[in-house]
Design a protein around this motif. Structure first.
Motif, PDB file in Angstrom:
ATOM      1  N   LEU A 156       0.854  -1.185   0.000  1.00 38.18           N
ATOM      2  CA  LEU A 156       0.000   0.000   0.000  1.00 38.18           C
ATOM      3  C   LEU A 156       0.891   1.237   0.000  1.00 38.18           C
ATOM      4  N   VAL A 157       1.467   1.498  -1.169  1.00 32.89           N
ATOM      5  CA  VAL A 157       2.414   2.591  -1.357  1.00 32.89           C
ATOM      6  C   VAL A 157       2.042   3.346  -2.627  1.00 32.89           C
ATOM      7  N   PHE A 158       2.780   4.415  -2.894  1.00 31.30           N
ATOM      8  CA  PHE A 158       2.600   5.139  -4.147  1.00 31.30           C
ATOM      9  C   PHE A 158       3.970   5.542  -4.682  1.00 31.30           C
ATOM     10  N   ASN A 159       4.010   5.810  -5.959  1.00 26.61           N
ATOM     11  CA  ASN A 159       5.146   6.448  -6.608  1.00 26.61           C
ATOM     12  C   ASN A 159       4.585   7.586  -7.453  1.00 26.61           C
ATOM     13  N   ALA A 160       5.327   8.675  -7.540  1.00 24.52           N
ATOM     14  CA  ALA A 160       4.820   9.836  -8.271  1.00 24.52           C
ATOM     15  C   ALA A 160       5.936  10.472  -9.091  1.00 24.52           C
ATOM     16  N   ALA A 161       5.604  10.810 -10.320  1.00 24.90           N
ATOM     17  CA  ALA A 161       6.506  11.478 -11.252  1.00 24.90           C
ATOM     18  C   ALA A 161       5.656  11.935 -12.434  1.00 24.90           C
ATOM     19  N   PRO A 162       6.204  12.697 -13.359  1.00 22.01           N
ATOM     20  CA  PRO A 162       5.428  13.039 -14.571  1.00 22.01           C
ATOM     21  C   PRO A 162       5.437  11.858 -15.546  1.00 22.01           C
ATOM     22  N   TYR A 163       4.865  10.753 -15.091  1.00 20.77           N
ATOM     23  CA  TYR A 163       4.957   9.494 -15.830  1.00 20.77           C
ATOM     24  C   TYR A 163       4.252   9.545 -17.183  1.00 20.77           C
ATOM     25  N   ALA A 164       4.882   8.876 -18.153  1.00 18.71           N
ATOM     26  CA  ALA A 164       4.188   8.486 -19.378  1.00 18.71           C
ATOM     27  C   ALA A 164       3.698   7.060 -19.171  1.00 18.71           C
ATOM     28  N   GLN A 165       2.654   6.686 -19.893  1.00 19.89           N
ATOM     29  CA  GLN A 165       2.114   5.338 -19.781  1.00 19.89           C
ATOM     30  C   GLN A 165       2.304   4.589 -21.102  1.00 19.89           C
ATOM     31  N   VAL A 166       2.940   3.439 -21.012  1.00 17.33           N
ATOM     32  CA  VAL A 166       3.077   2.568 -22.178  1.00 17.33           C
ATOM     33  C   VAL A 166       2.251   1.321 -21.902  1.00 17.33           C
ATOM     34  N   LYS A 167       1.274   1.058 -22.759  1.00 18.01           N
ATOM     35  CA  LYS A 167       0.317  -0.010 -22.491  1.00 18.01           C
ATOM     36  C   LYS A 167       0.466  -1.151 -23.492  1.00 18.01           C
ATOM     37  N   ASP A 168       0.156  -2.342 -22.988  1.00 20.94           N
ATOM     38  CA  ASP A 168       0.220  -3.552 -23.803  1.00 20.94           C
ATOM     39  C   ASP A 168      -0.720  -4.552 -23.138  1.00 20.94           C
ATOM     40  N   SER A 169      -0.664  -5.790 -23.581  1.00 20.68           N
ATOM     41  CA  SER A 169      -1.473  -6.829 -22.954  1.00 20.68           C
ATOM     42  C   SER A 169      -0.850  -8.181 -23.254  1.00 20.68           C
ATOM     43  N   ALA A 170      -1.275  -9.180 -22.499  1.00 20.98           N
ATOM     44  CA  ALA A 170      -0.805 -10.550 -22.708  1.00 20.98           C
ATOM     45  C   ALA A 170      -1.921 -11.499 -22.319  1.00 20.98           C
ATOM     46  N   LYS A 171      -1.924 -12.676 -22.915  1.00 23.42           N
ATOM     47  CA  LYS A 171      -2.943 -13.675 -22.628  1.00 23.42           C
ATOM     48  C   LYS A 171      -2.470 -14.564 -21.491  1.00 23.42           C
ATOM     49  N   SER A 172      -3.285 -14.695 -20.458  1.00 22.14           N
ATOM     50  CA  SER A 172      -2.979 -15.580 -19.342  1.00 22.14           C
ATOM     51  C   SER A 172      -3.275 -17.025 -19.720  1.00 22.14           C
ATOM     52  N   VAL A 173      -2.578 -17.956 -19.066  1.00 15.57           N
ATOM     53  CA  VAL A 173      -2.887 -19.370 -19.272  1.00 15.57           C
ATOM     54  C   VAL A 173      -4.303 -19.692 -18.821  1.00 15.57           C
ATOM     55  N   ALA A 174      -4.870 -18.826 -17.967  1.00 13.68           N
ATOM     56  CA  ALA A 174      -6.244 -19.041 -17.511  1.00 13.68           C
ATOM     57  C   ALA A 174      -7.277 -18.521 -18.504  1.00 13.68           C
ATOM     58  N   GLY A 175      -6.814 -17.841 -19.545  1.00 11.69           N
ATOM     59  CA  GLY A 175      -7.736 -17.403 -20.595  1.00 11.69           C
ATOM     60  C   GLY A 175      -7.982 -15.913 -20.666  1.00 11.69           C
ATOM     61  N   GLN A 176      -7.796 -15.196 -19.558  1.00  9.80           N
ATOM     62  CA  GLN A 176      -8.067 -13.762 -19.570  1.00  9.80           C
ATOM     63  C   GLN A 176      -6.948 -12.992 -20.277  1.00  9.80           C
ATOM     64  N   THR A 177      -7.306 -11.828 -20.798  1.00 12.26           N
ATOM     65  CA  THR A 177      -6.312 -10.898 -21.327  1.00 12.26           C
ATOM     66  C   THR A 177      -5.870  -9.977 -20.196  1.00 12.26           C
ATOM     67  N   ILE A 178      -4.583  -9.959 -19.931  1.00 14.50           N
ATOM     68  CA  ILE A 178      -4.028  -9.184 -18.821  1.00 14.50           C
ATOM     69  C   ILE A 178      -3.583  -7.821 -19.336  1.00 14.50           C
ATOM     70  N   PRO A 179      -4.141  -6.730 -18.796  1.00 14.26           N
ATOM     71  CA  PRO A 179      -3.641  -5.410 -19.194  1.00 14.26           C
ATOM     72  C   PRO A 179      -2.265  -5.150 -18.575  1.00 14.26           C
ATOM     73  N   ILE A 180      -1.345  -4.667 -19.382  1.00 12.73           N
ATOM     74  CA  ILE A 180       0.003  -4.334 -18.908  1.00 12.73           C
ATOM     75  C   ILE A 180       0.203  -2.832 -19.074  1.00 12.73           C
ATOM     76  N   THR A 181       0.638  -2.166 -18.007  1.00 14.56           N
ATOM     77  CA  THR A 181       0.964  -0.748 -18.091  1.00 14.56           C
ATOM     78  C   THR A 181       2.315  -0.516 -17.442  1.00 14.56           C
ATOM     79  N   TYR A 182       3.187   0.155 -18.167  1.00 13.79           N
ATOM     80  CA  TYR A 182       4.469   0.585 -17.615  1.00 13.79           C
ATOM     81  C   TYR A 182       4.415   2.095 -17.436  1.00 13.79           C
ATOM     82  N   TYR A 183       4.540   2.527 -16.174  1.00 11.83           N
ATOM     83  CA  TYR A 183       4.562   3.947 -15.841  1.00 11.83           C
ATOM     84  C   TYR A 183       6.034   4.367 -15.847  1.00 11.83           C
TER      85      TYR A 183
END
Length: 530
Positions: free
Chosen positions: A214-241
């Motif tokens: 339960l923490v935070f990080n703060a900066a003027p972040y850009a967001q780079v988004k992607d996704s990957a398929k889990s072995v359980a079937g769901q699509t996992i959203p990926i975000t790199y701040y």
């Protein structure tokens, strides 16, 4: 290589956290079970202060007229209420004792609202020394990070600082000056633009979460988004701040991240937070396993084959810390030893078995054997020491040898997810508090043998077994010596006449005849010994 050398250095560095609040569970802490935190923080990087309001909802477990909350000394507490009426409290060193008008009875709800403010503890060497970092990005913008694992979440908000109790869900409302973005755990529910040129980022974690995530990080972040398929079937959203200065490096890091996701899911089961997000946050410190917002500060120092050991290690903690969490400080090797093993097992997958053996031998040189990896006695967060990493990994390495790959890997997966049905759960039921005995029982059941002797020697006490050997008349005789003469029928490989033979050690003794050159004992270093 640099990445392999860094892992034991990291583990040694964590041995001595500078700020420790977590101790043996006190009665006024055991009296209640936290259900929910709502944490509002206003962060002032100019004054280097935080003002906060933390709402805690809990359930009474045993009758009590008061409870204890942990909160670091630099904060002053202006008031505590039950949401309507003021509650009497005493500000103690590192704690708050909160009194109720009438004793709370089992099952009765507890609702506290704590208002506090002050200069948070500044980490001298994050993440090994917990606290806050008031840093600057390369372009000169404010860059704020928080790391709390060794030091305790009370460095940021009032809480029950013990691993046995984590909220079922939590909300963080983080207000920072524009143009900073505050990143927290879970999903971003909304962003509020305020008249004073600040913004409030509201994050909600809908699943159980360890306090130190339960923490935070703060900066003027850009967001780079992607996704990957889990072995359980769901699509996992990926975000790199990511810092804007490093946005061009993000795609390569995310591609590596996908490899680690596939590896961990293959051997440990589905990504536990696949319906929330897979988050990575660039930080000015090296890294930390914050759930759904993994802190990354390894500066893109990839090995020639692409491996970023730091990202692999911290991301793997989504299973070995955030899915499966220690029920007490004494079981923290389940976090660090298990993931340290997985780090080295990944080396085997991409570089081969010889590289795996080399890496394990490197871990062997780092261990100290001064305290048990998993002591039976109740302990404090001081148990968070070096041997829980490297010795923990070596214990699992030896277990792999003893029971064989198939049995060992089934045991690892069942420690993560005890049943195939539990691998399907996404509502929080799969997230468990565990003990060392859970794994002893799983490994014993899977191997169809009682393995208590193995863990008694390797994790319940500190000293390593010694293997005595002598050769005479073409016979190699072997005998184990253990602390307090503990039973230890651990077999061992011996190279005789050019062939590797596993020598049984029934009763702690064994022998094998040979001709030609003197036998070589355990050439690959499978068995952990003095």
């Amino acid at each position: 290589m640099t990445s392999l050398a860094a892992i034991p250095l990291l583990s040694l560095a964590f041995a001595a956290p500078q700020e420790i609040s977590g101790g043996v569970l006190k009665l006024e802490q055991a009296a209640y079970d936290v259900q929910f935190y709502d944490i509002s923080l206003k962060v002032d990087p100019v004054g280097k202060t935080i003002s906060g309001v933390t709402v805690m909802d809990a359930k009474t477990v045993i009758p009590t007229a008061s409870i204890l909350l942990d909160l670091d000394d630099p904060y002053s507490v202006s008031k505590i209420t039950d949401g309507k009426n003021a509650l009497r409290f005493d500000r103690l060193p590192g704690m708050i004792r909160v009194y109720f008008p009438l004793s709370k009875q089992p099952g009765e709800p507890i609702h506290t609202v704590t208002t506090y403010a002050g200069p948070p503890h500044v980490a001298k060497n994050a993440p090994w020394d917990g606290g806050i970092m008031w840093s600057k990005t390369p372009s000169g913008a404010d860059w704020i990070a928080v790391a709390l694992q060794g030091a305790g979440a009370d460095l940021l908000f009032p809480c029950k600082d013990h691993p046995s109790d984590r909220p079922n869900e939590a909300t963080m409302r983080i207000t920072v000056p524009d143009p900073l973005m505050a990143v927290g755990p879970g999903k971003l529910e909304k962003t509020e633009r305020n008249a004073d040129k600040t913004s409030t980022y509201v994050w909600h974690m809908p699943l159980p979460i360890n306090n130190y995530s339960l923490v935070f990080n703060a900066a003027p972040y850009a967001q780079v988004k992607d996704s990957a398929k889990s072995v359980a079937g769901q699509t996992i959203p990926i975000t790199y701040y990511v810092l804007p200065e490093n946005k061009d490096k993000a795609p390569k890091l995310i591609e590596e991240q996908k490899k680690y996701l596939a590896f961990m899911e293959k051997y440990c089961g589905p990504y536990p937070f696949r319906t929330v997000k897979l988050g990575i946050v660039e930080t000015p410190h090296l890294g930390m396993e914050h759930s759904t917002a993994v802190a990354y500060g390894n500066r893109y120092r990839f090995a020639p084959d692409g491996l970023d050991w730091l990202l692999l290690h911290e991301f793997g903690h989504e299973w070995w810390a955030n899915l499966v969490s220690d029920a007490d400080w004494r079981d923290m090797w389940i976090h660090e030893g298990f993931q340290s093993f997985m780090d080295t097992f990944y080396i085997e997958q991409i570089r081969g078995k010889d590289a795996y053996f080399t890496a394990m031998k490197g871990r062997r040189r780092a261990i100290r054997n001064t305290a048990p990896v998993a002591p039976r006695a109740e302990t404090s967060s001081e148990a968070y020491g070096g041997d829980i990493y490297d010795k923990g990994a070596l214990v699992l390495h030896a277990l792999r040898y003893l029971v064989g790959d198939d049995t060992f890997l089934r045991s690892i997966r069942k420690m993560a997810y005890p049943t195939p049905e539990s691998e399907k759960w996404t509502d929080g039921r799969a997230l468990r508090l565990v003990t060392t005995d859970d794994f002893v029982n799983i490994a014993s059941n899977e191997s169809k043998q009682d393995l208590r002797w193995f863990f008694e020697v390797y994790v319940r006490q500190a000293k390593l077994p010694t293997l005595k050997s002598e050769t005479a008349n073409g016979v190699l005789k072997l005998a184990w010596e253990t602390p307090d003469n503990l039973p230890f029928p651990m077999p061992i490989d011996v190279v005789v006449n050019g062939k590797t033979v596993r020598v049984p050690m029934t009763g702690g003794k064994g022998s094998i005849a040979y001709t030609g050159p003197e036998p070589v004992i355990d050439p690959n270093g499978w068995v952990l010994r003095a």
